[in-house]
Design a protein around this motif. Structure first.
Motif, PDB file in Angstrom:
ATOM      1  N   GLY A 199      19.811 -92.210   8.718  1.00  0.00           N
ATOM      2  CA  GLY A 199      18.632 -93.008   8.393  1.00  0.00           C
ATOM      3  C   GLY A 199      19.297 -94.216   7.373  1.00  0.00           C
ATOM      4  O   GLY A 199      20.500 -94.491   7.622  1.00  0.00           O
ATOM      5  N   ARG A 200      18.596 -94.363   6.278  1.00  0.00           N
ATOM      6  CA  ARG A 200      18.957 -95.213   5.495  1.00  0.00           C
ATOM      7  C   ARG A 200      20.286 -94.665   4.773  1.00  0.00           C
ATOM      8  O   ARG A 200      21.281 -95.291   4.480  1.00  0.00           O
ATOM      9  CB  ARG A 200      17.849 -95.292   4.371  1.00  0.00           C
ATOM     10  CG  ARG A 200      18.129 -96.307   3.191  1.00  0.00           C
ATOM     11  CD  ARG A 200      17.043 -96.627   2.472  1.00  0.00           C
ATOM     12  NE  ARG A 200      17.452 -97.181   0.999  1.00  0.00           N
ATOM     13  CZ  ARG A 200      17.067 -96.501  -0.130  1.00  0.00           C
ATOM     14  NH1 ARG A 200      16.548 -95.358  -0.113  1.00  0.00           N
ATOM     15  NH2 ARG A 200      17.591 -97.155  -1.476  1.00  0.00           N
ATOM     16  N   ASP A 201      20.013 -93.289   4.692  1.00  0.00           N
ATOM     17  CA  ASP A 201      21.510 -92.717   3.947  1.00  0.00           C
ATOM     18  C   ASP A 201      21.850 -91.656   5.333  1.00  0.00           C
ATOM     19  O   ASP A 201      20.991 -91.296   6.160  1.00  0.00           O
ATOM     20  CB  ASP A 201      21.200 -91.884   2.638  1.00  0.00           C
ATOM     21  CG  ASP A 201      20.959 -92.879   1.915  1.00  0.00           C
ATOM     22  OD1 ASP A 201      21.735 -93.991   1.639  1.00  0.00           O
ATOM     23  OD2 ASP A 201      19.919 -92.616   1.169  1.00  0.00           O
ATOM     24  N   THR A 202      22.976 -91.121   5.226  1.00  0.00           N
ATOM     25  CA  THR A 202      23.344 -90.210   6.156  1.00  0.00           C
ATOM     26  C   THR A 202      23.409 -88.717   5.281  1.00  0.00           C
ATOM     27  O   THR A 202      23.870 -88.788   4.428  1.00  0.00           O
ATOM     28  CB  THR A 202      24.941 -90.573   6.513  1.00  0.00           C
ATOM     29  OG1 THR A 202      24.747 -91.572   7.281  1.00  0.00           O
ATOM     30  CG2 THR A 202      25.147 -89.516   7.422  1.00  0.00           C
ATOM     31  N   LYS A 203      22.535 -87.974   6.113  1.00  0.00           N
ATOM     32  CA  LYS A 203      22.498 -86.658   5.489  1.00  0.00           C
ATOM     33  C   LYS A 203      22.620 -85.443   6.655  1.00  0.00           C
ATOM     34  O   LYS A 203      22.270 -85.838   7.784  1.00  0.00           O
ATOM     35  CB  LYS A 203      20.959 -86.451   5.015  1.00  0.00           C
ATOM     36  CG  LYS A 203      20.604 -87.354   3.603  1.00  0.00           C
ATOM     37  CD  LYS A 203      19.208 -86.895   3.483  1.00  0.00           C
ATOM     38  CE  LYS A 203      18.718 -87.972   2.234  1.00  0.00           C
ATOM     39  NZ  LYS A 203      17.358 -87.627   2.025  1.00  0.00           N
ATOM     40  N   PRO A 204      23.011 -84.253   6.054  1.00  0.00           N
ATOM     41  CA  PRO A 204      23.188 -83.093   7.083  1.00  0.00           C
ATOM     42  C   PRO A 204      21.762 -82.785   7.498  1.00  0.00           C
ATOM     43  O   PRO A 204      20.731 -83.094   6.789  1.00  0.00           O
ATOM     44  CB  PRO A 204      23.500 -82.240   6.158  1.00  0.00           C
ATOM     45  CG  PRO A 204      24.207 -82.690   4.819  1.00  0.00           C
ATOM     46  CD  PRO A 204      23.661 -83.893   4.604  1.00  0.00           C
ATOM     47  N   TYR A 205      21.504 -82.527   8.787  1.00  0.00           N
ATOM     48  CA  TYR A 205      20.076 -82.171   9.394  1.00  0.00           C
ATOM     49  C   TYR A 205      20.324 -80.801   9.893  1.00  0.00           C
ATOM     50  O   TYR A 205      21.213 -80.577  10.840  1.00  0.00           O
ATOM     51  CB  TYR A 205      20.033 -83.400  10.677  1.00  0.00           C
ATOM     52  CG  TYR A 205      18.642 -83.756  11.073  1.00  0.00           C
ATOM     53  CD1 TYR A 205      17.533 -83.318  10.329  1.00  0.00           C
ATOM     54  CD2 TYR A 205      18.544 -84.427  12.093  1.00  0.00           C
ATOM     55  CE1 TYR A 205      16.335 -83.692  10.696  1.00  0.00           C
ATOM     56  CE2 TYR A 205      17.436 -84.908  12.575  1.00  0.00           C
ATOM     57  CZ  TYR A 205      16.146 -84.675  11.816  1.00  0.00           C
ATOM     58  OH  TYR A 205      14.790 -84.791  12.212  1.00  0.00           O
ATOM     59  N   ILE A 206      19.389 -80.102   9.341  1.00  0.00           N
ATOM     60  CA  ILE A 206      19.434 -78.634   9.763  1.00  0.00           C
ATOM     61  C   ILE A 206      18.145 -78.106  10.331  1.00  0.00           C
ATOM     62  O   ILE A 206      17.149 -78.501   9.804  1.00  0.00           O
ATOM     63  CB  ILE A 206      19.691 -77.933   8.341  1.00  0.00           C
ATOM     64  CG1 ILE A 206      21.095 -78.290   7.712  1.00  0.00           C
ATOM     65  CG2 ILE A 206      19.636 -76.435   8.512  1.00  0.00           C
ATOM     66  CD1 ILE A 206      21.245 -77.574   6.277  1.00  0.00           C
ATOM     67  N   LEU A 211      21.257 -76.827   1.454  1.00  0.00           N
ATOM     68  CA  LEU A 211      19.966 -77.463   1.637  1.00  0.00           C
ATOM     69  C   LEU A 211      19.307 -78.453   0.740  1.00  0.00           C
ATOM     70  O   LEU A 211      18.291 -79.158   1.366  1.00  0.00           O
ATOM     71  CB  LEU A 211      19.108 -75.978   1.368  1.00  0.00           C
ATOM     72  CG  LEU A 211      19.601 -75.004   2.467  1.00  0.00           C
ATOM     73  CD1 LEU A 211      18.548 -73.618   2.019  1.00  0.00           C
ATOM     74  CD2 LEU A 211      19.106 -75.112   3.748  1.00  0.00           C
ATOM     75  N   ARG A 212      19.565 -78.626  -0.325  1.00  0.00           N
ATOM     76  CA  ARG A 212      19.098 -79.414  -1.293  1.00  0.00           C
ATOM     77  C   ARG A 212      19.515 -81.015  -0.727  1.00  0.00           C
ATOM     78  O   ARG A 212      18.647 -81.833  -0.972  1.00  0.00           O
ATOM     79  CB  ARG A 212      19.613 -79.374  -2.820  1.00  0.00           C
ATOM     80  CG  ARG A 212      18.851 -80.334  -3.781  1.00  0.00           C
ATOM     81  CD  ARG A 212      19.584 -79.711  -4.910  1.00  0.00           C
ATOM     82  NE  ARG A 212      19.065 -80.853  -6.119  1.00  0.00           N
ATOM     83  CZ  ARG A 212      18.081 -80.296  -6.902  1.00  0.00           C
ATOM     84  NH1 ARG A 212      17.949 -79.076  -7.053  1.00  0.00           N
ATOM     85  NH2 ARG A 212      17.578 -81.442  -7.816  1.00  0.00           N
ATOM     86  N   ILE A 213      20.545 -80.930  -0.410  1.00  0.00           N
ATOM     87  CA  ILE A 213      21.122 -82.377   0.056  1.00  0.00           C
ATOM     88  C   ILE A 213      20.735 -82.678   1.557  1.00  0.00           C
ATOM     89  O   ILE A 213      21.124 -83.976   1.914  1.00  0.00           O
ATOM     90  CB  ILE A 213      22.524 -82.635  -0.161  1.00  0.00           C
ATOM     91  CG1 ILE A 213      23.189 -81.856   0.607  1.00  0.00           C
ATOM     92  CG2 ILE A 213      22.727 -82.299  -1.729  1.00  0.00           C
ATOM     93  CD1 ILE A 213      24.799 -82.329   0.917  1.00  0.00           C
ATOM     94  N   MET A 270      29.973 -72.742   2.868  1.00  0.00           N
ATOM     95  CA  MET A 270      28.457 -72.705   2.258  1.00  0.00           C
ATOM     96  C   MET A 270      27.411 -71.912   2.990  1.00  0.00           C
ATOM     97  O   MET A 270      26.356 -72.062   2.830  1.00  0.00           O
ATOM     98  CB  MET A 270      28.085 -74.262   1.924  1.00  0.00           C
ATOM     99  CG  MET A 270      29.182 -74.713   0.965  1.00  0.00           C
ATOM    100  SD  MET A 270      28.291 -76.801   0.741  1.00  0.00           S
ATOM    101  CE  MET A 270      27.493 -76.258  -0.405  1.00  0.00           C
ATOM    102  N   SER A 271      27.979 -71.077   4.023  1.00  0.00           N
ATOM    103  CA  SER A 271      27.138 -70.304   4.569  1.00  0.00           C
ATOM    104  C   SER A 271      27.561 -68.908   4.655  1.00  0.00           C
ATOM    105  O   SER A 271      28.593 -68.641   4.433  1.00  0.00           O
ATOM    106  CB  SER A 271      26.973 -70.712   6.026  1.00  0.00           C
ATOM    107  OG  SER A 271      28.272 -70.601   6.647  1.00  0.00           O
TER     108      SER A 271
END
Lengths: 416, 187
Positions: free
Chosen positions: B150-157, B174-176, B43-44
């Motif tokens: 955090g409360r949910d796990t997300k990609p951190y960019i 980027l959206r997620i 995705m890059s």
């Protein structure tokens, strides 16, 4: 049924307005519904096409818990989202949200019901199934809003129609006044109540034209009345003249022009009447008939003009001698008859003698020569039982006058 | 005495250190990283294009080699046939040999000392290679991607470092993701 133009006009405009208004609102309603459905379908489709890749990526990345938070956000942002369900391929419910009892699905609202598989973008593996159901909240709101607009427009339309009706009534009030005034108008009384106006609208122009016509009618009526009066006066005058002429003619028809005594025709008419009265009343009636003696000789000797003078002289003597109730007439050339009502034979004889003697004494002059005239007289009396007409008396009087002639003239003979 | 026990003490200390270090890695999180990493590459868009295989460089200190192996195992389990017809290949490179990662599309940075980390990050910036770190605190050092826990796990960019390398990330990614901002803090 005949209706007035005012009524027809008002009804036509009101019906036309209501029909146009209803049609416009109906079409607007359909248009709004169609636009709403298109918008809703597009919006729902856009939403689900936005959601599913995110959900798929989260699934793919093993971030399942993020999907729950994401769907909660979606739910909060879309008030019309009534039902959300996310179930994985093992039938484990990952997320479910149900705001109220599910609405019954209808074909016409199919754009509100979506079921879509969540697929991995790269492996094409089915990861879960997403089910969304939307409410028609916006449609209901739009319908309410449209209803409010419709109500407001309807009120404005009604107010405008009321103004239109009042305006029409005002126009026709002027026309009705004009009609009533024309109906009550009497040219002889000149009672037209309306005056000219300076307004330039069609009704006022027509009203002014009628007022102008009415004024002309009044003027012509006055002229006609004056003319009629003059004519009536002339007719009356002519009638009087005719009556006078008639009287003259009548008089001329019954009077001898030379002697001014009644002529034979008048005597015939009036004598029968007098005879009838005497017979009915049983009163005496006598007749004197006289003839100028030697009248032919007088005429031949002294001329016709003197003959006429002799006749006029005899007539004058007769008129001077008889009573007012007696009727005297010139019966022939030199013959005279006197009818004596309520007079018996003796009375008639006395009057006859009086006349004869008066004539005998009368002296006429011609060229300084004195000429005397005599008359022969026959007297007869009515026989009530035998005489049916005046002719019988005339015949007897004539017979006695003849006897007088035969007996030497200038005398009076009577019948028994 | 010191001479007698010295070899044993050294062995025990090394063993305990390596075991202690290895135990601090959360295996579930590591598994999540193993899922994320190949997809991040797909995705890059970056300088090192994918030719036939996806090449991932695992950079670690010696004591984390076992963790790196676990990572490889997880990846193999998650993508047994590769992804999108690409095979996933790993290069196990120790930090001191970081220059060997120059042909890879991504460098996964395990824990190390500050000096080695700076050197690795500097290397990735020079070569414009995307980096992922197990510890999200390393974003402040210039690592591109990590996970927000955090409360949910997300990609951190770390969007700045990514852009500085000329790498373009998919909008959906980027959206997620949660974006790290090293000036204003995270948002």
């Amino acid at each position: 049924m005949t209706r007035s133009i005012e009524f027809k006009m008002i009804v036509s405009i009101v019906l036309f307005t209501l029909f146009t208004f209803g049609l416009e609102r109906y079409q607007m309603s359909l248009s709004i519904k169609k636009q709403f459905i298109d918008f809703k379908k597009s919006k729902n489709e856009l939403l689900i096409n936005t959601i599913t890749p995110v959900l798929g990526l989260n699934f793919s990345l093993g971030l399942d818990s993020a999907n729950k938070e994401y769907l909660e956000e979606i739910q909060a942002q879309n008030k019309d989202l009534e039902f959300v369900s996310l179930v994985d391929t093992n039938n484990n419910t990952i997320y479910i949200h149900n705001t109220k009892e599910l609405p019954k699905l209808e074909d016409k609202y199919e754009y509100n019901y979506w079921v879509k598989d969540i697929v991995d973008e790269y492996t094409k593996e089915k990861l879960a199934t997403l089910e969304l159901r939307f409410s028609n909240l916006e449609l209901e709101n739009m319908r309410k809003s449209n209803l409010e607009i419709t109500t407001n427009i309807a009120l404005i339309t009604i107010v405008l129609l009321v103004f239109f009706i009042i305006f029409t009534k005002l126009i026709f009030k002027s026309l009705n006044e004009l009609r009533d005034s024309v109906l009550k108008y009497d040219p002889k009384k000149n009672n037209f109540p309306l005056d000219l106006s300076n307004n330039k609208d069609e009704v006022t122009l027509m009203r002014n034209a009628i007022i102008s016509m009415v004024n002309k009618i009044t003027a012509y009526t006055e002229i006609l009345d004056n003319t009629n009066s003059l004519l009536e006066e002339k007719v009356k005058q002519r009638t009087l003249e005719l009556e006078k002429s008639n009287l003259e003619l009548k008089k001329l028809a019954s009077v001898d022009p030379l002697t001014k005594l009644y002529n034979r025709r008048h005597f015939t008419n009036s004598s029968e009447h007098i005879l009838e009265i005497s017979k009915r009343n049983k009163t005496p009636l006598s007749m004197i008939m006289m003839d100028i003696d030697n009248f032919k000789y007088v005429n031949d000797t002294y001329g016709h003009q003197f003959g006429d003078k002799v006749i006029v002289s005899v007539a004058s003597t007769l008129m001077e001698t008889i009573r007012k109730s007696d009727v005297v007439c010139r019966f022939g050339g030199e013959e005279f008859i006197v009818l004596l009502p309520q007079t018996d034979l003796d009375g008639a004889y006395a009057i006859a003698e009086k006349i004869r003697k008066k004539i005998e004494k009368t002296e006429l002059t011609l060229n300084e020569k004195v000429i005397s005239i005599t008359v022969s007289v026959g007297v007869a009396e009515l026989n009530i039982l035998e005489d049916n007409s005046i002719e019988n008396i005339i015949n007897r009087a004539d017979s006695h006058m003849y006897t007088a002639k035969q007996s030497g003239k200038n005398r009076t003979c009577i019948s028994a | 005495m010191f001479q007698i026990i010295h070899p044993y003490i050294i062995i025990v200390i090394v063993f305990c250190y390596s075991t202690l270090n290895a135990a601090t890695y959360d295996m579930d999180l590591l598994n999540t990283y193993s899922k994320l990493t190949p997809r991040f590459i797909l995705m890059s868009t970056q300088k090192n294009k994918i030719d036939q295989d996806i090449n991932i460089c695992l950079s670690f200190d010696e004591e984390d080699e076992r963790v790196a192996d676990e990572f490889i195992n997880y990846t193999a389990l998650n993508y047994p046939d590769g992804i999108k017809n690409y095979k996933i290949k790993f290069s196990k490179i120790k930090y001191k040999n970081i220059s060997l990662c120059s042909d890879t599309q991504l460098i996964f940075l395990f824990r190390t000392n500050s000096k080695a980390l700076k050197k690795a990050i500097s290397f990735s910036q020079d070569k414009k290679i995307m980096t992922i770190a197990y510890d999200n605190q390393l974003l402040v050092e210039g690592v591109d991607i990590s996970l927000f826990l955090g409360r949910d796990t997300k990609p951190y960019i770390n969007l700045k470092s990514v852009l500085d390398k000329g790498i373009r990330l998919d909008n959906l990614l980027l959206r997620i993701s949660k974006i790290y901002n090293n000036k204003e803090g995270s948002r």
